[in-house]
Structures are given as structure tokens and as C-alpha cells.
Design a protein around this motif. Structure first.
Motif, mmCIF file in Angstrom:
data_model
loop_
_atom_site.group_PDB
_atom_site.id
_atom_site.type_symbol
_atom_site.label_atom_id
_atom_site.label_comp_id
_atom_site.label_asym_id
_atom_site.label_seq_id
_atom_site.Cartn_x
_atom_site.Cartn_y
_atom_site.Cartn_z
ATOM 1 N N ARG A 14 0.810 -1.212 0.000
ATOM 2 C CA ARG A 14 0.000 0.000 0.000
ATOM 3 C C ARG A 14 0.846 1.267 0.000
ATOM 4 O O ARG A 14 0.357 2.349 -0.347
ATOM 5 C CB ARG A 14 -0.948 -0.013 1.197
ATOM 6 N N ILE A 15 2.101 1.146 0.384
ATOM 7 C CA ILE A 15 3.009 2.294 0.283
ATOM 8 C C ILE A 15 3.150 2.708 -1.177
ATOM 9 O O ILE A 15 3.234 3.896 -1.501
ATOM 10 C CB ILE A 15 4.389 1.947 0.883
ATOM 11 N N TYR A 16 3.163 1.706 -2.058
ATOM 12 C CA TYR A 16 3.292 2.000 -3.492
ATOM 13 C C TYR A 16 2.024 2.626 -4.039
ATOM 14 O O TYR A 16 2.059 3.659 -4.716
ATOM 15 C CB TYR A 16 3.619 0.713 -4.258
ATOM 16 N N ASP A 17 0.872 2.003 -3.755
ATOM 17 C CA ASP A 17 -0.412 2.537 -4.212
ATOM 18 C C ASP A 17 -1.518 1.891 -3.381
ATOM 19 O O ASP A 17 -1.701 0.671 -3.421
ATOM 20 C CB ASP A 17 -0.634 2.245 -5.698
ATOM 21 N N SER A 18 -2.229 2.690 -2.663
ATOM 22 C CA SER A 18 -3.264 2.170 -1.760
ATOM 23 C C SER A 18 -4.579 1.871 -2.469
ATOM 24 O O SER A 18 -5.520 1.376 -1.842
ATOM 25 C CB SER A 18 -3.522 3.168 -0.631
ATOM 26 N N THR A 19 -4.649 2.162 -3.771
ATOM 27 C CA THR A 19 -5.906 1.954 -4.501
ATOM 28 C C THR A 19 -5.963 0.623 -5.239
ATOM 29 O O THR A 19 -7.000 0.282 -5.809
ATOM 30 C CB THR A 19 -6.135 3.087 -5.519
ATOM 31 N N TYR A 20 -4.874 -0.118 -5.255
ATOM 32 C CA TYR A 20 -4.876 -1.393 -5.963
ATOM 33 C C TYR A 20 -5.756 -2.400 -5.219
ATOM 34 O O TYR A 20 -5.814 -2.411 -3.991
ATOM 35 C CB TYR A 20 -3.460 -1.974 -6.048
ATOM 36 N N ASN A 21 -6.434 -3.258 -5.965
ATOM 37 C CA ASN A 21 -7.155 -4.375 -5.356
ATOM 38 C C ASN A 21 -6.159 -5.321 -4.693
ATOM 39 O O ASN A 21 -4.991 -5.409 -5.106
ATOM 40 C CB ASN A 21 -7.935 -5.154 -6.414
ATOM 41 N N ILE A 22 -6.622 -6.040 -3.700
ATOM 42 C CA ILE A 22 -5.776 -7.019 -3.018
ATOM 43 C C ILE A 22 -6.525 -8.346 -2.908
ATOM 44 O O ILE A 22 -7.673 -8.373 -2.462
ATOM 45 C CB ILE A 22 -5.371 -6.539 -1.614
ATOM 46 N N ILE A 23 -5.862 -9.405 -3.339
ATOM 47 C CA ILE A 23 -6.380 -10.757 -3.155
ATOM 48 C C ILE A 23 -5.331 -11.528 -2.362
ATOM 49 O O ILE A 23 -4.249 -11.839 -2.872
ATOM 50 C CB ILE A 23 -6.659 -11.464 -4.495
ATOM 51 N N GLY A 24 -5.641 -11.792 -1.094
ATOM 52 C CA GLY A 24 -4.706 -12.492 -0.238
ATOM 53 C C GLY A 24 -5.285 -13.801 0.242
ATOM 54 O O GLY A 24 -6.498 -13.921 0.442
ATOM 55 N N GLU A 25 -4.428 -14.775 0.448
ATOM 56 C CA GLU A 25 -4.917 -16.087 0.884
ATOM 57 C C GLU A 25 -5.576 -16.024 2.250
ATOM 58 O O GLU A 25 -6.573 -16.700 2.495
ATOM 59 C CB GLU A 25 -3.769 -17.091 0.918
ATOM 60 N N GLU A 26 -5.055 -15.197 3.142
ATOM 61 C CA GLU A 26 -5.542 -15.213 4.519
ATOM 62 C C GLU A 26 -6.541 -14.106 4.833
ATOM 63 O O GLU A 26 -7.454 -14.294 5.625
ATOM 64 C CB GLU A 26 -4.358 -15.128 5.495
ATOM 65 N N GLN A 27 -6.376 -12.932 4.243
ATOM 66 C CA GLN A 27 -7.243 -11.799 4.580
ATOM 67 C C GLN A 27 -8.339 -11.540 3.558
ATOM 68 O O GLN A 27 -9.109 -10.590 3.698
ATOM 69 C CB GLN A 27 -6.403 -10.529 4.776
ATOM 70 N N GLY A 28 -8.396 -12.357 2.533
ATOM 71 C CA GLY A 28 -9.476 -12.213 1.562
ATOM 72 C C GLY A 28 -9.223 -11.143 0.527
ATOM 73 O O GLY A 28 -8.095 -10.718 0.289
ATOM 74 N N THR A 29 -10.306 -10.680 -0.074
ATOM 75 C CA THR A 29 -10.235 -9.754 -1.204
ATOM 76 C C THR A 29 -10.669 -8.358 -0.788
ATOM 77 O O THR A 29 -11.689 -8.186 -0.107
ATOM 78 C CB THR A 29 -11.139 -10.257 -2.344
ATOM 79 N N HIS A 30 -9.893 -7.369 -1.213
ATOM 80 C CA HIS A 30 -10.226 -5.966 -0.997
ATOM 81 C C HIS A 30 -10.281 -5.304 -2.373
ATOM 82 O O HIS A 30 -9.255 -5.127 -3.024
ATOM 83 C CB HIS A 30 -9.168 -5.287 -0.116
ATOM 84 N N ILE A 31 -11.478 -4.978 -2.820
ATOM 85 C CA ILE A 31 -11.672 -4.448 -4.167
ATOM 86 C C ILE A 31 -11.814 -2.929 -4.123
ATOM 87 O O ILE A 31 -12.607 -2.380 -3.351
ATOM 88 C CB ILE A 31 -12.920 -5.059 -4.832
ATOM 89 N N HIS A 32 -11.032 -2.258 -4.962
ATOM 90 C CA HIS A 32 -11.083 -0.795 -5.060
ATOM 91 C C HIS A 32 -11.406 -0.346 -6.478
ATOM 92 O O HIS A 32 -11.133 0.793 -6.851
ATOM 93 C CB HIS A 32 -9.747 -0.191 -4.620
ATOM 94 N N ASN A 33 -11.935 -1.269 -7.291
ATOM 95 C CA ASN A 33 -12.283 -0.972 -8.685
ATOM 96 C C ASN A 33 -11.086 -0.467 -9.475
ATOM 97 O O ASN A 33 -11.213 0.409 -10.338
ATOM 98 C CB ASN A 33 -13.429 0.049 -8.741
ATOM 99 N N SER A 34 -9.927 -1.005 -9.173
ATOM 100 C CA SER A 34 -8.708 -0.679 -9.900
ATOM 101 C C SER A 34 -8.458 -1.714 -10.984
ATOM 102 O O SER A 34 -8.907 -2.864 -10.887
ATOM 103 C CB SER A 34 -7.526 -0.642 -8.923
ATOM 104 N N ASP A 35 -7.721 -1.333 -12.027
ATOM 105 C CA ASP A 35 -7.272 -2.303 -13.029
ATOM 106 C C ASP A 35 -6.106 -3.138 -12.522
ATOM 107 O O ASP A 35 -5.730 -4.137 -13.142
ATOM 108 C CB ASP A 35 -6.856 -1.586 -14.312
ATOM 109 N N PHE A 36 -5.525 -2.724 -11.387
ATOM 110 C CA PHE A 36 -4.368 -3.404 -10.822
ATOM 111 C C PHE A 36 -4.772 -4.186 -9.578
ATOM 112 O O PHE A 36 -5.577 -3.715 -8.771
ATOM 113 C CB PHE A 36 -3.280 -2.400 -10.440
ATOM 114 N N SER A 37 -4.168 -5.367 -9.403
ATOM 115 C CA SER A 37 -4.416 -6.182 -8.214
ATOM 116 C C SER A 37 -3.116 -6.800 -7.729
ATOM 117 O O SER A 37 -2.297 -7.271 -8.531
ATOM 118 C CB SER A 37 -5.401 -7.316 -8.524
ATOM 119 N N TRP A 38 -2.940 -6.791 -6.415
ATOM 120 C CA TRP A 38 -1.857 -7.544 -5.797
ATOM 121 C C TRP A 38 -2.401 -8.920 -5.399
ATOM 122 O O TRP A 38 -3.469 -9.014 -4.805
ATOM 123 C CB TRP A 38 -1.346 -6.859 -4.533
#
Length: 267
Positions: free
Chosen positions: A62-86
Motif C-alpha cells: 500500500r506504500i506503493y499505491d493504496s488503490t490497488y485491489n488485493i487478493i490475499g490467501e488469509e485476509q481475503g479480497t479488498h476491491i477498489h475498482n482498480s485495473d491493478f491487483s496484488w
């Protein structure tokens, strides 16, 4: 359209944070015998190390960009309607981790829409690291910080190939016992290098086929880039969401993969 400079910048950030991530994961591993271990709904294991490390990685990303979506094995998915996902797997091969086996790794990928553009696989207990950058290659770095570009092997037939696989039970369940064993019998050699390591060995040119069953996107995302950038091919049958489950086959070339497919798909 994403620029090559943007891709390189994302990869640079992944490389910049991985040392801190490795330091934290290694500290947990040194005390693997005292980890808090739980069983998840899918019967896989999770530890306090998995959870805390994923949170740590997310903060770094998130230091790089806090708007990217995140899909993590343990904490689930955080969608920000970005074209980018971690895509994050904090500890791939948790079963190895909790038994003190050093073959485990942190997997982090960046997806742009439905394509992996930068990824890193770091196995600090093995003192090995692999990363890939779209259109710029795939690389391995060893414990002496020596970097080499990855290239798949040139073997062209199953008869001269080394075949790797993950879980034997899962592979037989997916492809059928006769079909799966038929592939192994046609190969020059076979070994059960599961989890991340089998795919890395394909990229390095140390093996020709990796058969991997029952995967989530965080298990396979880095290799959707690393294998092609090494000159090989990879097929993943799942979708690129947190709920997708599929099988993956990595190969050093299309012809060999088709030869394996023909054996796996026999009725």
C-alpha cells in the motif's frame, strides 16, 4: 495500455520490499515449533505467521499505491475498482513451514486486468529468489546475490524429460490414476517437487513438466508470468479470482505440453 516503465516500476517496488518480508518470515521459521496452527474450512493449515506476514506485506504494498485491489490467501479480497491487483500468498507450502522443512516461499504478484505483469517468489530458507517482469525476462538470485536470467530446457520429448508434480492424491483425483501414472511412465524421470518449487525448476531448465492440481490464484499467479518469460508455456484452468480453483501445467514448450495433454485426457 500499460507502459513498460510502469511495469518496471512495480517490479522495482516488489524487489525493494522483499528483504524486509524475508526477514520477518525467517524469524517465524526459526521458531516453527511454537507457531499457533489452525485448520481452515478447506482443511488446509494456517498459522499466526501466515496471517501476520500477509498483513505486513499488504502494508508494504500500500506504500506503493493504496488503490490497488488485493487478493490475499488469509485476509481475503479488498476491491477498489482498480485495473491493478496484488495477489499474495504469504507462505506457500505451510505444511513444510510448520515441520521445519526449508522448502517454502512468499509469492507476490501484480495483475493488470487479467494479466500478470510482475511477480516475485522468495524462499529465504533456501537462499533463493525468482522474479519476472513482463517483456523483460525472468531471473533467479541465489544466496550470494548472483543473478541469472532463466531459460527453459530444450528437451523436446517426454521420453527425455523430467516430470514434476505436487500432491500425488490430488493429481490422481483430477487426471485419473491410469492417465497420471502413464505420463510418469513415459518420462525419463519423475519427482514430487510440490508447491512453488516445481514451477521454478521448469523456469530454470531443470525439469520439463510440472503437474499441479487444486490451486487457487495465489498459488499460481507468479508463474503465469515467470514461465512464459523463461520461454516456456503454462495453462491454468481456474479463473483469476479468490474463489477460482483449477489445475496448472507448466512446460518448457508447447509440443511437450500437448504430448502430456494427450496422455492426461485419455478416456
Amino acid at each position: 495500455m500499460i507502459s513498460q516503465d510502469k511495469i518496471a516500476d512495480i517490479s522495482k517496488h516488489l524487489l525493494s520490499i522483499i528483504s524486509d518480508v524475508d526477514q520477518k518470515s525467517s524469524a517465524f521459521f526459526k521458531n516453527y515449533h511454537s507457531l499457533d496452527i489452525e485448520t481452515k474450512k478447506d482443511d488446509s493449515l494456517v498459522t499466526n505467521a501466515d496471517k501476520e506476514l500477509e498483513e505486513f506485506i499488504i502494508d508494504k504494498l500500500r506504500i506503493y499505491d493504496s488503490t490497488y485491489n488485493i487478493i490475499g490467501e488469509e485476509q481475503g479480497t479488498h476491491i477498489h475498482n482498480s485495473d491493478f491487483s496484488w495477489i499474495i500468498d504469504p507462505i506457500d507450502a505451510t505444511n513444510n513451514f510448520i515441520r521445519g522443512v526449508p522448502i517454502w516461499a512468499t509469492l507476490i504478484s501484480c495483475m493488470y486486468k487479467n494479466e500478470c505483469i510482475a511477480s516475485i517468489i522468495s524462499a529465504p530458507a533456501m537462499q533463493m529468489q525468482w522474479h519476472a517482469i513482463k517483456n523483460s525476462g525472468a531471473f533467479q538470485m541465489d544466496g550470494n546475490n548472483q543473478i541469472k536470467q532463466l531459460k527453459v530446457s530444450r528437451k523436446s520429448s517426454l521420453a527425455e524429460s523430467q516430470v514434476l508434480y505436487g500432491s500425488l492424491d490430488l493429481a490422481i483425483n483430477v487426471w485419473g490414476k491410469d492417465n497420471f501414472l502413464n505420463v510418469l511412465e513415459h518420462a525419463s524421470r519423475s519427482r514430487g517437487f510440490g508447491d512453488f518449487y516445481g514451477h521454478c525448476l521448469i523456469g530454470e531448465g531443470s525439469a520439463e513438466i510440472m503437474l499441479d492440481a487444486d490451486l487457487k490464484i495465489w498459488d499460481i499467479a507468479p508463474f503465469l508470468l515467470l514461465i512464459p518469460e523463461s520461454g516456456g508455456v503454462i495453462e491454468y484452468t481456474g479463473d483469476l479470482t479468490a474463489n477460482g480453483v483449477g489445475q496448472a501445467i507448466s512446460a518448457n514448450n508447447v509440443e511437450l505440453k500437448e504430448e502430456v495433454d494427450s496422455l492426461l485426457l485419455k478416456s
